[in-house]
Design a protein around this motif. Structure first.
Motif, PDB file in Angstrom:
ATOM      1  N   LEU A 141       0.811  -1.215   0.000  1.00 26.21           N
ATOM      2  CA  LEU A 141       0.000   0.000   0.000  1.00 26.21           C
ATOM      3  C   LEU A 141       0.848   1.271   0.000  1.00 26.21           C
ATOM      4  CD1 LEU A 141      -2.739  -1.087   2.567  1.00 26.21           C
ATOM      5  CD2 LEU A 141      -2.870  -1.151   0.071  1.00 26.21           C
ATOM      6  N   GLN A 142       2.171   1.120   0.189  1.00 21.85           N
ATOM      7  CA  GLN A 142       3.063   2.277   0.139  1.00 21.85           C
ATOM      8  C   GLN A 142       3.375   2.635  -1.310  1.00 21.85           C
ATOM      9  OE1 GLN A 142       6.509   1.280   2.471  1.00 21.85           O
ATOM     10  NE2 GLN A 142       5.291   0.643   4.252  1.00 21.85           N
ATOM     11  N   ASP A 143       3.738   3.910  -1.542  1.00 23.76           N
ATOM     12  CA  ASP A 143       3.972   4.383  -2.904  1.00 23.76           C
ATOM     13  C   ASP A 143       5.248   3.821  -3.511  1.00 23.76           C
ATOM     14  OD1 ASP A 143       1.673   5.840  -2.872  1.00 23.76           O
ATOM     15  OD2 ASP A 143       2.629   7.679  -2.145  1.00 23.76           O
ATOM     16  N   ASP A 144       6.299   3.606  -2.704  1.00 25.47           N
ATOM     17  CA  ASP A 144       7.598   3.207  -3.238  1.00 25.47           C
ATOM     18  C   ASP A 144       7.820   1.697  -3.191  1.00 25.47           C
ATOM     19  OD1 ASP A 144       7.564   3.160  -0.520  1.00 25.47           O
ATOM     20  OD2 ASP A 144       9.621   3.890  -0.254  1.00 25.47           O
ATOM     21  N   VAL A 145       6.741   0.905  -3.066  1.00 23.40           N
ATOM     22  CA  VAL A 145       6.858  -0.557  -2.995  1.00 23.40           C
ATOM     23  C   VAL A 145       6.022  -1.166  -4.112  1.00 23.40           C
ATOM     24  CG1 VAL A 145       6.456  -2.613  -1.582  1.00 23.40           C
ATOM     25  CG2 VAL A 145       7.237  -0.513  -0.500  1.00 23.40           C
ATOM     26  N   ALA A 146       6.611  -2.176  -4.771  1.00 25.04           N
ATOM     27  CA  ALA A 146       5.912  -2.898  -5.834  1.00 25.04           C
ATOM     28  C   ALA A 146       6.021  -4.389  -5.562  1.00 25.04           C
ATOM     29  CB  ALA A 146       6.516  -2.561  -7.194  1.00 25.04           C
ATOM     30  N   CYS A 147       5.248  -5.183  -6.291  1.00 24.38           N
ATOM     31  CA  CYS A 147       5.284  -6.633  -6.109  1.00 24.38           C
ATOM     32  C   CYS A 147       5.141  -7.316  -7.451  1.00 24.38           C
ATOM     33  CB  CYS A 147       4.175  -7.095  -5.160  1.00 24.38           C
ATOM     34  SG  CYS A 147       2.532  -7.076  -5.887  1.00 24.38           S
ATOM     35  N   ASP A 148       5.555  -8.586  -7.465  1.00 20.98           N
ATOM     36  CA  ASP A 148       5.437  -9.400  -8.672  1.00 20.98           C
ATOM     37  C   ASP A 148       5.282 -10.852  -8.247  1.00 20.98           C
ATOM     38  OD1 ASP A 148       5.293 -10.210 -11.237  1.00 20.98           O
ATOM     39  OD2 ASP A 148       7.403  -9.899 -11.724  1.00 20.98           O
ATOM     40  N   ILE A 149       4.323 -11.545  -8.844  1.00 22.42           N
ATOM     41  CA  ILE A 149       4.110 -12.971  -8.588  1.00 22.42           C
ATOM     42  C   ILE A 149       4.534 -13.721  -9.840  1.00 22.42           C
ATOM     43  CG2 ILE A 149       2.406 -14.754  -8.069  1.00 22.42           C
ATOM     44  CD1 ILE A 149       0.814 -12.572  -6.567  1.00 22.42           C
ATOM     45  N   ILE A 150       5.646 -14.457  -9.728  1.00 22.52           N
ATOM     46  CA  ILE A 150       6.261 -15.138 -10.878  1.00 22.52           C
ATOM     47  C   ILE A 150       5.846 -16.599 -10.856  1.00 22.52           C
ATOM     48  CG2 ILE A 150       8.447 -15.628 -12.045  1.00 22.52           C
ATOM     49  CD1 ILE A 150       9.531 -13.322 -10.032  1.00 22.52           C
ATOM     50  N   LYS A 151       5.307 -17.078 -11.956  1.00 23.87           N
ATOM     51  CA  LYS A 151       4.911 -18.485 -12.080  1.00 23.87           C
ATOM     52  C   LYS A 151       6.104 -19.297 -12.593  1.00 23.87           C
ATOM     53  CE  LYS A 151       0.048 -17.495 -12.953  1.00 23.87           C
ATOM     54  NZ  LYS A 151      -1.071 -17.614 -13.917  1.00 23.87           N
ATOM     55  N   ILE A 152       6.531 -20.263 -11.792  1.00 27.40           N
ATOM     56  CA  ILE A 152       7.691 -21.077 -12.161  1.00 27.40           C
ATOM     57  C   ILE A 152       7.309 -22.526 -12.440  1.00 27.40           C
ATOM     58  CG2 ILE A 152       9.340 -19.642 -10.913  1.00 27.40           C
ATOM     59  CD1 ILE A 152       9.209 -21.664  -8.627  1.00 27.40           C
ATOM     60  N   GLY A 153       6.043 -22.870 -12.284  1.00 24.59           N
ATOM     61  CA  GLY A 153       5.623 -24.262 -12.465  1.00 24.59           C
ATOM     62  C   GLY A 153       5.661 -24.723 -13.904  1.00 24.59           C
ATOM     63  N   SER A 154       5.447 -23.809 -14.854  1.00 22.47           N
ATOM     64  CA  SER A 154       5.390 -24.184 -16.273  1.00 22.47           C
ATOM     65  C   SER A 154       6.733 -24.059 -16.983  1.00 22.47           C
ATOM     66  CB  SER A 154       4.361 -23.303 -16.987  1.00 22.47           C
ATOM     67  OG  SER A 154       4.704 -21.933 -16.865  1.00 22.47           O
ATOM     68  N   LEU A 155       7.802 -23.770 -16.242  1.00 17.78           N
ATOM     69  CA  LEU A 155       9.115 -23.622 -16.883  1.00 17.78           C
ATOM     70  C   LEU A 155       9.732 -24.969 -17.234  1.00 17.78           C
ATOM     71  CD1 LEU A 155      10.612 -20.803 -14.612  1.00 17.78           C
ATOM     72  CD2 LEU A 155       9.585 -20.547 -16.860  1.00 17.78           C
ATOM     73  N   VAL A 156       9.386 -26.009 -16.484  1.00 21.68           N
ATOM     74  CA  VAL A 156       9.960 -27.339 -16.688  1.00 21.68           C
ATOM     75  C   VAL A 156       8.828 -28.342 -16.831  1.00 21.68           C
ATOM     76  CG1 VAL A 156      11.581 -29.042 -15.767  1.00 21.68           C
ATOM     77  CG2 VAL A 156      11.903 -26.651 -15.230  1.00 21.68           C
ATOM     78  N   ARG A 157       9.020 -29.328 -17.682  1.00 22.59           N
ATOM     79  CA  ARG A 157       7.970 -30.329 -17.890  1.00 22.59           C
ATOM     80  C   ARG A 157       7.945 -31.363 -16.775  1.00 22.59           C
ATOM     81  NH1 ARG A 157       8.276 -31.772 -24.369  1.00 22.59           N
ATOM     82  NH2 ARG A 157       7.680 -29.706 -25.138  1.00 22.59           N
ATOM     83  N   LYS A 158       9.126 -31.906 -16.438  1.00 20.98           N
ATOM     84  CA  LYS A 158       9.191 -32.976 -15.444  1.00 20.98           C
ATOM     85  C   LYS A 158       9.042 -32.403 -14.038  1.00 20.98           C
ATOM     86  CE  LYS A 158      12.002 -36.187 -18.111  1.00 20.98           C
ATOM     87  NZ  LYS A 158      13.270 -36.954 -18.139  1.00 20.98           N
ATOM     88  N   ARG A 159       8.277 -33.099 -13.218  1.00 19.41           N
ATOM     89  CA  ARG A 159       8.044 -32.660 -11.840  1.00 19.41           C
ATOM     90  C   ARG A 159       9.310 -32.793 -10.994  1.00 19.41           C
ATOM     91  NH1 ARG A 159       4.803 -29.310  -9.023  1.00 19.41           N
ATOM     92  NH2 ARG A 159       4.651 -29.950  -6.866  1.00 19.41           N
ATOM     93  N   GLU A 160      10.083 -33.853 -11.201  1.00 19.45           N
ATOM     94  CA  GLU A 160      11.309 -34.064 -10.421  1.00 19.45           C
ATOM     95  C   GLU A 160      12.324 -32.957 -10.695  1.00 19.45           C
ATOM     96  OE1 GLU A 160      12.703 -37.955 -11.240  1.00 19.45           O
ATOM     97  OE2 GLU A 160      11.010 -38.956 -10.273  1.00 19.45           O
TER      98      GLU A 160
END
Length: 367
Positions: A141-160
């Motif tokens: 809620l502050q003016d000088d703060v930002a956020c980002d939610i990065i999805k990393i689940g689809s970067l690799v095919r194999k779960r392991e």
């Protein structure tokens, strides 16, 4: 007569060639400017806060955003929801928590004057849904703060492979994640298939924690910094599964294996080959009946097991402690004889004799 204008005398440095040369010199003097430096915010500069005076009439339309949250976040959100409503109430934004549908909703009101407040409220509920604690998420809620939610689940095919790379991002005992937080001045949360980052805009530009310290030394600026980076041993998360059936190699023999017997050879050996078809069928029927009789017998035995009483354990009789003692008859006889000789409460004979002698002595003395 019309006066003819006199031409100005051309000086030594006023020709067209000289002008072209001066332009080229000015171009060479202008140094190339880096665009990233123009976009950076200078240190110590702070943007003035957006107040009601900037937008006195407020917003024309109502805006709203909603997001879902997982079941395991329900208890935490129920606890901290009054704090969320209080923080958003300062910006005149309403917040609603629906535990039945598992969703959070934020809406603007008539008193909302900041048009960007609803965007910050949307980011707040997204961060809360991704397991970011309220103490950190409220900073959005502050003016000088930002956020980002990065999805990393689809970067690799194999779960392991994905699990291994996510573990590499965390590092041993969270050391890599802590290093990233220190060098970017951001809060980073790895949860499931997403990474949530929260901090200042300039925090994303830093890439190495050691860079800040080593850049101060002029001798180390041109050298490789790989020796200062931590080196971790590789660890396999899962060991190779051993097969249930292990193939053991047989000893080598130059001779081929013996040829298996055919059906005709087996019939010749048993004598069935020379039997007629009727006799063969009769023999087959007898074998089938014998198998059926065995099966019926087994079933009957299994059914009769329910009616067979279980074997009772033999009752062990406890030996009673013998109260009777062996009686010594001769000792009893002696006791009886002694009792007859003695009268009840009388003195023994020896003591009586001694008393008689003492009485006689006394009588003699008196005489």
């Amino acid at each position: 007569m019309a006066a003819v204008p006199q031409e100005e005398e051309a000086g030594p440095g006023t020709g067209p060639k000289h002008r072209e040369k001066s332009k080229n010199k000015n171009k060479k003097k202008a140094a190339p400017v880096d665009e990233s430096e123009l976009l950076t915010v200078p240190d110590g500069w702070k943007e003035p806060a957006f107040t009601r005076e900037d937008n006195p009439k407020g917003l024309l339309e109502e805006s709203s955003f909603a997001t879902l949250f997982p079941k395991y976040r329900e208890a935490y959100l129920k606890e901290c929801w009054p704090l969320v409503q209080k923080a958003l109430g300062e910006h005149y934004v309403n917040a609603a928590l629906d535990l039945i549908e598992g969703s959070m909703t934020v809406t603007t009101t008539k008193k909302t004057f900041d048009p960007y407040a609803i965007i910050r409220a949307r980011d707040l509920i997204k961060l809360l849904a991704r397991s970011v604690p309220f103490e950190q998420a409220v900073r959005i809620l502050q003016d000088d703060v930002a956020c980002d939610i990065i999805k990393i689940g689809s970067l690799v095919r194999k779960r392991e492979t994905f699990i291994k790379r996510r573990a590499r991002l965390l590092g041993p005992k969270g050391s890599t994640l802590k290093a990233l937080e220190l060098l970017t001045n951001c809060y980073i949360m790895v949860q499931g298939n997403t990474v949530s980052a929260l901090g200042p805009f300039s925090g994303l530009k830093e890439t190495l924690m050691i860079k800040r310290e080593l850049a101060k030394d002029p001798e180390l600026r041109t050298q490789s910094w790989e020796r200062f980076l931590p080196k971790f041993k590789r660890k396999n998360l899962k060991k190779r599964k051993e097969p249930k059936k292990k193939n053991t190699k047989k000893e080598y023999t130059p001779f081929p294996p013996p040829q298996p017997e055919s059906q005709i050879d087996k019939e010749l050996a048993s004598g069935e080959y020379f039997l007629k078809e009727r006799q063969k069928k009769r023999k087959q029927m007898e074998e089938i009946k014998a198998k059926q009789a065995d099966a019926v017998k087994r079933r009957q035995e299994e059914r009769n097991k329910a009616f067979i009483p279980p074997k009772e354990k033999p009752v062990v009789k406890t030996k009673k402690a013998s109260t009777e003692k062996k009686i010594d008859i001769e000792a009893i006889k002696e006791k009886v004889k002694n009792a007859k000789k003695k009268k009840l409460g009388a003195l023994p004979e020896e003591e009586v004799k001694l008393k008689m002698a003492a009485d006689e002595k006394k009588k003699k003395k008196k005489m």
